[in-house]
Motif scaffolding. Sequence first.
Motif, PDB file in Angstrom:
ATOM      1  N   GLY A   1      37.698  44.132  49.983  1.00  0.00           N
ATOM      2  CA  GLY A   1      38.436  44.167  48.725  1.00  0.00           C
ATOM      3  C   GLY A   1      39.858  43.683  48.894  1.00  0.00           C
ATOM      4  O   GLY A   1      40.253  43.165  49.947  1.00  0.00           O
ATOM      5  N   GLU A   2      40.623  43.846  47.844  1.00  0.00           N
ATOM      6  CA  GLU A   2      42.023  43.448  47.817  1.00  0.00           C
ATOM      7  C   GLU A   2      42.880  44.571  48.380  1.00  0.00           C
ATOM      8  O   GLU A   2      42.812  45.711  47.902  1.00  0.00           O
ATOM      9  CB  GLU A   2      42.444  43.154  46.370  1.00  0.00           C
ATOM     10  N   PRO A   3      43.697  44.327  49.410  1.00  0.00           N
ATOM     11  CA  PRO A   3      44.551  45.400  49.924  1.00  0.00           C
ATOM     12  C   PRO A   3      45.568  45.821  48.871  1.00  0.00           C
ATOM     13  O   PRO A   3      46.109  44.976  48.150  1.00  0.00           O
ATOM     14  CB  PRO A   3      45.233  44.762  51.145  1.00  0.00           C
TER      15      PRO A   3
ATOM     16  N   ASP B   1      43.189  39.152  44.222  1.00  0.00           N
ATOM     17  CA  ASP B   1      41.753  39.132  43.946  1.00  0.00           C
ATOM     18  C   ASP B   1      41.099  37.784  44.234  1.00  0.00           C
ATOM     19  O   ASP B   1      39.922  37.585  43.921  1.00  0.00           O
ATOM     20  CB  ASP B   1      41.454  39.547  42.500  1.00  0.00           C
ATOM     21  N   GLN B   2      41.845  36.856  44.850  1.00  0.00           N
ATOM     22  CA  GLN B   2      41.270  35.566  45.255  1.00  0.00           C
ATOM     23  C   GLN B   2      41.374  35.366  46.766  1.00  0.00           C
ATOM     24  O   GLN B   2      40.366  35.167  47.430  1.00  0.00           O
ATOM     25  CB  GLN B   2      41.950  34.417  44.518  1.00  0.00           C
ATOM     26  N   TYR B   3      42.586  35.423  47.303  1.00  0.00           N
ATOM     27  CA  TYR B   3      42.732  35.275  48.749  1.00  0.00           C
ATOM     28  C   TYR B   3      44.153  35.594  49.184  1.00  0.00           C
ATOM     29  O   TYR B   3      45.096  35.586  48.381  1.00  0.00           O
ATOM     30  CB  TYR B   3      42.350  33.866  49.220  1.00  0.00           C
ATOM     31  N   ILE B   4      44.287  35.885  50.479  1.00  0.00           N
ATOM     32  CA  ILE B   4      45.579  35.985  51.158  1.00  0.00           C
ATOM     33  C   ILE B   4      45.541  34.955  52.268  1.00  0.00           C
ATOM     34  O   ILE B   4      44.714  35.053  53.185  1.00  0.00           O
ATOM     35  CB  ILE B   4      45.805  37.396  51.733  1.00  0.00           C
TER      36      ILE B   4
ATOM     37  N   TRP C   1      38.020  50.262  45.985  1.00  0.00           N
ATOM     38  CA  TRP C   1      38.710  50.864  47.124  1.00  0.00           C
ATOM     39  C   TRP C   1      40.225  50.907  46.928  1.00  0.00           C
ATOM     40  O   TRP C   1      40.877  51.892  47.280  1.00  0.00           O
ATOM     41  CB  TRP C   1      38.353  50.117  48.407  1.00  0.00           C
ATOM     42  N   ALA C   2      40.803  49.864  46.337  1.00  0.00           N
ATOM     43  CA  ALA C   2      42.252  49.852  46.117  1.00  0.00           C
ATOM     44  C   ALA C   2      42.653  50.994  45.184  1.00  0.00           C
ATOM     45  O   ALA C   2      43.677  51.664  45.400  1.00  0.00           O
ATOM     46  CB  ALA C   2      42.690  48.509  45.545  1.00  0.00           C
TER      47      ALA C   2
END
Length: 500
Positions: free
Chosen positions: A28-30, A185-188, A388-389
């Motif tokens: 998920g997104e941190p 919600d796309q990428y880091i 989760w976030a």
Amino acid sequence: MAATSALSLPALAAEPVRGGIIDVATIGEPPTLDPMASTADLVGIVSQHIFETLYTFGADWSVVPLLAESLPEVGEDGRVYTIKLRQGITFHDGSTMDSADVLASLKRWQSVASRGQQAAKIIASIEAPDASTIRIALTEPYAPLLSLLAFNNAAAVVLPEENMAAPMEKVVGTGPYRLKERKPDQYIQLARFENYRPREDASNGYGGARHQYLDEIRFVPVPDPNTRVEGAVAGQFAYVDSIPVESVGRLSSGKSEAVTLKPFGWPVFIMNTKEGLMSDVAKRRAVLTALNPEDMLIAGFGTADFYAVDGALYPEGYGWHTQEGTSAYGIGDPEKAAEALKAAGYDGTTSLRILTSRQYEFHYKMAEVAAEYLKLAGFPVQLDVVDWATLTQRRQDPKLWDIYITHSPFLPEPSLIGVMQDTSPGWWTSPAKTEALKAFNSEADPARRAALFAGVQKVFYDEVPAFKVGDFNAVAAKLPALEGVTPAPWPYFWNASLAK
């Protein structure tokens, strides 16, 4: 001749290919990229590539230096730590690290991070006597200090002195990769930091030389576990974190291979000891009595190849292993629990709120089984399923939950376990806990500490701040072309490369 051959082997080994971009699927997104501000493993997995600590853990889980030049000089009966810093370390903004940055960072850590707050209770002072030295004075000997400084969540990362704002305003560290772009919600997207200076000693777990073979690493949030599995089968990602164990067979027909870490850690139900139903120790003990760990583990992992029914906080083979207190584990008797609840004055009208997520599918499956056992014991159960976030945010508010579900690797130092910290969500505090931990943490001798940990585990089972479900193995997936990735609780991709 044999000696000559052995010495020549490293010279014959091919240097890993430099270059390439990988996509890493995460659960998920941190919620943040500030590693001080969160204990979420997801934050640590990403942020450990950007930020660094004074110390870290080697392959055998011993503490090894990272931004520190060496292990500290310890004096005054274990109460003063003098730490020499590496020279010529550059931050991503081009500034050079010195003791003023480290001093400011450690003070921020004591304020912002739950583990820093834990350490602050016994830190008398932190000083920078010169540009290359930090001196930490303690009020009393404290054996876990170096492990706290080494850990990668609620982490004592080093930031530029000018970047002490909380919440963090600039994502600037000393790590091998720098933040290039973040699209929530796309990428880091991380890119090689060209001015990174690796250690000269050999790679050693999280320590030693961190080689930057890859040009870029892109962490992609994929909350749905089935989508992660299908992405692994299709070869969409170079690495996929947290594969449901029942899906391992699917990988054999696809482009990725399984990566197993055995044993990995323990699923755990954290009790809210601060407010609500679980603030009563008698009700917490009833929950412990009601739950059947084997049924929960079967639901979560399917086969005993991936779990073990075990109430000890550390399994056999670990120096911390003890059976103290575990006679209360694994009873699985809702009727007996119902009697205990009646004796505690519970009238069955207040719902027991369980907070969980499906991004770790085994959390959700264990929650479903637990809910049925707890209903049989007389609790009306409210299962709150969130991403989760959101869970990591809600668990900070004691008014929103009674139990939340998480998991932890087997950590090298027991005092790193979240529930051992008074300020960690769950907020377990008691005179017995304080006394047991003080005796354990003030002892430097490893053998004596191991014996004292039995007393800590006894208090854990007496007061039930959490329910350890059992032991489990973790499964991930990777492309065969991704080389140099060692199975680890928090997967890291320095030293990783793509084969030709």
